[in-house]
Design a protein around this motif. Structure first.
Motif, PDB file in Angstrom:
ATOM      1  N   TYR A 116       0.794  -1.219   0.000  1.00 50.12           N
ATOM      2  CA  TYR A 116       0.000   0.000   0.000  1.00 50.12           C
ATOM      3  C   TYR A 116       0.833   1.280   0.000  1.00 50.12           C
ATOM      4  O   TYR A 116       0.346   2.342  -0.403  1.00 50.12           O
ATOM      5  N   LEU A 117       2.052   1.199   0.470  1.00 51.60           N
ATOM      6  CA  LEU A 117       2.823   2.392   0.806  1.00 51.60           C
ATOM      7  C   LEU A 117       3.033   3.333  -0.367  1.00 51.60           C
ATOM      8  O   LEU A 117       2.906   4.561  -0.221  1.00 51.60           O
ATOM      9  N   THR A 118       3.369   2.808  -1.530  1.00 56.50           N
ATOM     10  CA  THR A 118       3.657   3.670  -2.675  1.00 56.50           C
ATOM     11  C   THR A 118       2.455   4.527  -3.039  1.00 56.50           C
ATOM     12  O   THR A 118       2.586   5.746  -3.258  1.00 56.50           O
ATOM     13  N   LYS A 119       1.281   3.925  -3.098  1.00 59.19           N
ATOM     14  CA  LYS A 119       0.069   4.685  -3.435  1.00 59.19           C
ATOM     15  C   LYS A 119      -0.202   5.764  -2.392  1.00 59.19           C
ATOM     16  O   LYS A 119      -0.594   6.886  -2.726  1.00 59.19           O
ATOM     17  N   CYS A 120       0.000   5.425  -1.127  1.00 58.41           N
ATOM     18  CA  CYS A 120      -0.206   6.393  -0.050  1.00 58.41           C
ATOM     19  C   CYS A 120       0.696   7.603  -0.238  1.00 58.41           C
ATOM     20  O   CYS A 120       0.230   8.758  -0.225  1.00 58.41           O
ATOM     21  N   VAL A 121       1.984   7.364  -0.424  1.00 57.66           N
ATOM     22  CA  VAL A 121       2.947   8.460  -0.537  1.00 57.66           C
ATOM     23  C   VAL A 121       2.741   9.243  -1.822  1.00 57.66           C
ATOM     24  O   VAL A 121       2.903  10.472  -1.852  1.00 57.66           O
ATOM     25  N   GLU A 122       2.356   8.569  -2.890  1.00 57.09           N
ATOM     26  CA  GLU A 122       2.085   9.273  -4.149  1.00 57.09           C
ATOM     27  C   GLU A 122       0.938  10.267  -3.990  1.00 57.09           C
ATOM     28  O   GLU A 122       0.941  11.332  -4.616  1.00 57.09           O
ATOM     29  N   SER A 123      -0.030   9.942  -3.141  1.00 55.45           N
ATOM     30  CA  SER A 123      -1.139  10.878  -2.914  1.00 55.45           C
ATOM     31  C   SER A 123      -0.660  12.135  -2.198  1.00 55.45           C
ATOM     32  O   SER A 123      -1.317  13.179  -2.258  1.00 55.45           O
ATOM     33  N   LEU A 124       0.487  12.055  -1.530  1.00 57.56           N
ATOM     34  CA  LEU A 124       1.069  13.221  -0.858  1.00 57.56           C
ATOM     35  C   LEU A 124       1.989  13.986  -1.803  1.00 57.56           C
ATOM     36  O   LEU A 124       1.944  15.218  -1.870  1.00 57.56           O
ATOM     37  N   ILE A 125       2.810  13.267  -2.546  1.00 61.22           N
ATOM     38  CA  ILE A 125       3.735  13.892  -3.488  1.00 61.22           C
ATOM     39  C   ILE A 125       2.985  14.749  -4.497  1.00 61.22           C
ATOM     40  O   ILE A 125       3.444  15.832  -4.889  1.00 61.22           O
ATOM     41  N   ASN A 126       1.809  14.289  -4.911  1.00 64.04           N
ATOM     42  CA  ASN A 126       1.052  14.953  -5.972  1.00 64.04           C
ATOM     43  C   ASN A 126       0.010  15.939  -5.458  1.00 64.04           C
ATOM     44  O   ASN A 126      -0.878  16.355  -6.215  1.00 64.04           O
ATOM     45  N   GLN A 127       0.101  16.338  -4.206  1.00 66.61           N
ATOM     46  CA  GLN A 127      -0.836  17.321  -3.670  1.00 66.61           C
ATOM     47  C   GLN A 127      -0.744  18.645  -4.434  1.00 66.61           C
ATOM     48  O   GLN A 127       0.330  19.052  -4.867  1.00 66.61           O
ATOM     49  N   THR A 128      -1.863  19.327  -4.566  1.00 67.91           N
ATOM     50  CA  THR A 128      -1.865  20.635  -5.225  1.00 67.91           C
ATOM     51  C   THR A 128      -1.116  21.665  -4.389  1.00 67.91           C
ATOM     52  O   THR A 128      -0.599  22.643  -4.930  1.00 67.91           O
ATOM     53  N   TYR A 129      -1.064  21.453  -3.097  1.00 65.52           N
ATOM     54  CA  TYR A 129      -0.286  22.309  -2.202  1.00 65.52           C
ATOM     55  C   TYR A 129       1.108  21.703  -2.096  1.00 65.52           C
ATOM     56  O   TYR A 129       1.272  20.551  -1.647  1.00 65.52           O
ATOM     57  N   LYS A 130       2.114  22.455  -2.485  1.00 64.71           N
ATOM     58  CA  LYS A 130       3.451  21.891  -2.688  1.00 64.71           C
ATOM     59  C   LYS A 130       4.397  22.035  -1.495  1.00 64.71           C
ATOM     60  O   LYS A 130       5.346  21.265  -1.374  1.00 64.71           O
ATOM     61  N   ASN A 131       4.173  23.026  -0.628  1.00 64.73           N
ATOM     62  CA  ASN A 131       5.134  23.267   0.441  1.00 64.73           C
ATOM     63  C   ASN A 131       4.852  22.350   1.634  1.00 64.73           C
ATOM     64  O   ASN A 131       4.303  22.759   2.665  1.00 64.73           O
ATOM     65  N   ILE A 132       5.217  21.096   1.460  1.00 67.14           N
ATOM     66  CA  ILE A 132       4.995  20.095   2.493  1.00 67.14           C
ATOM     67  C   ILE A 132       6.296  19.332   2.752  1.00 67.14           C
ATOM     68  O   ILE A 132       7.177  19.280   1.888  1.00 67.14           O
ATOM     69  N   GLU A 133       6.403  18.782   3.941  1.00 68.74           N
ATOM     70  CA  GLU A 133       7.434  17.790   4.209  1.00 68.74           C
ATOM     71  C   GLU A 133       6.711  16.498   4.580  1.00 68.74           C
ATOM     72  O   GLU A 133       5.744  16.504   5.361  1.00 68.74           O
ATOM     73  N   ILE A 134       7.154  15.409   3.986  1.00 68.21           N
ATOM     74  CA  ILE A 134       6.532  14.110   4.186  1.00 68.21           C
ATOM     75  C   ILE A 134       7.459  13.299   5.080  1.00 68.21           C
ATOM     76  O   ILE A 134       8.572  12.943   4.681  1.00 68.21           O
ATOM     77  N   ILE A 135       7.022  13.023   6.292  1.00 70.21           N
ATOM     78  CA  ILE A 135       7.855  12.339   7.279  1.00 70.21           C
ATOM     79  C   ILE A 135       7.446  10.873   7.348  1.00 70.21           C
ATOM     80  O   ILE A 135       6.381  10.530   7.875  1.00 70.21           O
ATOM     81  N   LEU A 136       8.276  10.005   6.778  1.00 73.40           N
ATOM     82  CA  LEU A 136       8.023   8.573   6.796  1.00 73.40           C
ATOM     83  C   LEU A 136       8.729   7.965   8.008  1.00 73.40           C
ATOM     84  O   LEU A 136       9.949   8.061   8.140  1.00 73.40           O
ATOM     85  N   VAL A 137       7.969   7.361   8.891  1.00 68.01           N
ATOM     86  CA  VAL A 137       8.531   6.741  10.091  1.00 68.01           C
ATOM     87  C   VAL A 137       8.376   5.231   9.964  1.00 68.01           C
ATOM     88  O   VAL A 137       7.289   4.680  10.184  1.00 68.01           O
TER      89      VAL A 137
END
Length: 332
Positions: free
Chosen positions: A25-46
């Motif tokens: 599932y992980l790739t699809k989950c993270v792709e939904s974050l990478i492709n957000q319309t709002y770009k100034n994000i940090e994605i913290i994978l624990v």
């Protein structure tokens, strides 16, 4: 009028993704974050001590996007992973996502715009159950979507959460101030960590808004109490409810909030009862029946509870075996 054309600031948002054995599932989950319309994000994978390929996949994803930060740690459970991510976050505004779920591509933008408009401490969206990924590729957030965000007092927000009207107790689907998460961390090593903590976040927030669009999509997997086998650790939910009652009595003394909490107690009791019925634990189910009867007036004489749910609870009380057979036939 499209709100995106009127962005005044570009504050950083931290999105925390606890990971444990979710390689499929992980790739699809993270792709939904990478492709957000709002770009100034940090994605913290624990990576919480995964024993499958989840950690390798997380490392691979981190190499594709500089906004991704990957941390590997010994297994400590979901609460520990969330708390760890909060402490690593650079932003004072945080979102959570479980690693087998996904956000709509406009989710961050929508919650941030509401937060900016109303200077809120907590913005909450509802959750929608799905059985496949179906991410919108082109969506606009309009002025009316911001206007329709609903201000809630602490009391109203607590009732909303207990009744699960426009949002639930889940940590996911919310934009929340970091200081609230630091003040009220998730309980390490315990189940039902959201129910044990979200009411405290609501209590600590000064300005709370609920949005009408459900931006969070979650999968019901076998690991949830809804679908899993009975586990004695599930009984901890009653300790949580006792803590909630004590907290509410100390801080609110509101009969309407207690009534809403009693309704939530019935729903949680029935979920626990379902796991017992799947294990043919009919003697133990008697205790669940008694618990439901304790709150019968707040549950059955309550316009906030649907007729369908009242009927289910009534069948559970009268004949657990009949209720279980009906439930199994509907699920098959």
């Amino acid at each position: 009028m499209i709100v995106r054309d009127f962005i005044m600031s570009n504050k950083l948002i931290s999105i925390i993704v606890p990971i444990y054995n979710v390689e499929q599932y992980l790739t699809k989950c993270v792709e939904s974050l990478i492709n957000q319309t709002y770009k100034n994000i940090e994605i913290i994978l624990v990576d919480d001590g995964s024993t499958d390929n989840s950690g390798i996949i997380a490392d691979r994803l981190a190499k594709k996007d500089a906004r991704i930060k990957i941390f590997h740690k010994e297994n400590g459970g979901l609460s520990d992973a969330r708390n760890y991510g909060v402490n690593k976050a650079s932003s004072d505004l945080i979102m959570f996502i479980d690693s087998d779920d996904y956000y709509e591509l406009f989710a961050v933008e929508y919650l941030v715009r509401v937060q900016e408009r109303y200077n809120s401490d907590l913005v909450a969206s509802g959750l929608e159950s799905v059985n496949k990924y179906n991410i919108f590729k082109d969506i606009n957030i309009y002025e009316k979507d911001i206007d329709e965000a609903l201000y809630l007092t602490k009391e109203q927000a607590l009732e909303n959460m207990f009744y699960a009207k426009s949002f639930s107790s889940s940590a996911c689907g919310k934009l929340i101030k970091k200081d609230l998460l630091l003040k009220y961390p998730y309980p390490k090593g315990k189940l039902f960590e959201d129910m044990a903590t979200t009411y405290k976040h609501i209590h600590g927030a000064d300005r709370i808004y609920s949005v009408p669009i459900k931006v969070y999509k979650y999968f019901k997997r076998d690991g949830s109490i809804v679908n899993s086998k009975f586990n004695p650790a599930y009984l901890y939910i009653f300790d949580i409810m006792n803590d909630i009652y004590k907290f509410l009595n100390e801080n609110y003394r509101s009969s309407s909030i207690i009534r809403a909490a009693n309704v939530r107690n019935v729903f949680l009791s029935m979920e626990l009862g379902n796991t017992m019925l799947r294990a043919n634990m009919y003697n133990e189910v008697k205790n669940i029946q008694k618990r439901i009867l304790l709150y019968k007036y707040d549950f059955f004489v309550n316009s906030e509870v649907s007729f369908k749910n009242k009927l289910k609870a009534l069948m559970f009380i009268i004949s657990p075996k009949f209720y279980n057979n009906i439930r199994k036939s509907l699920l098959s």
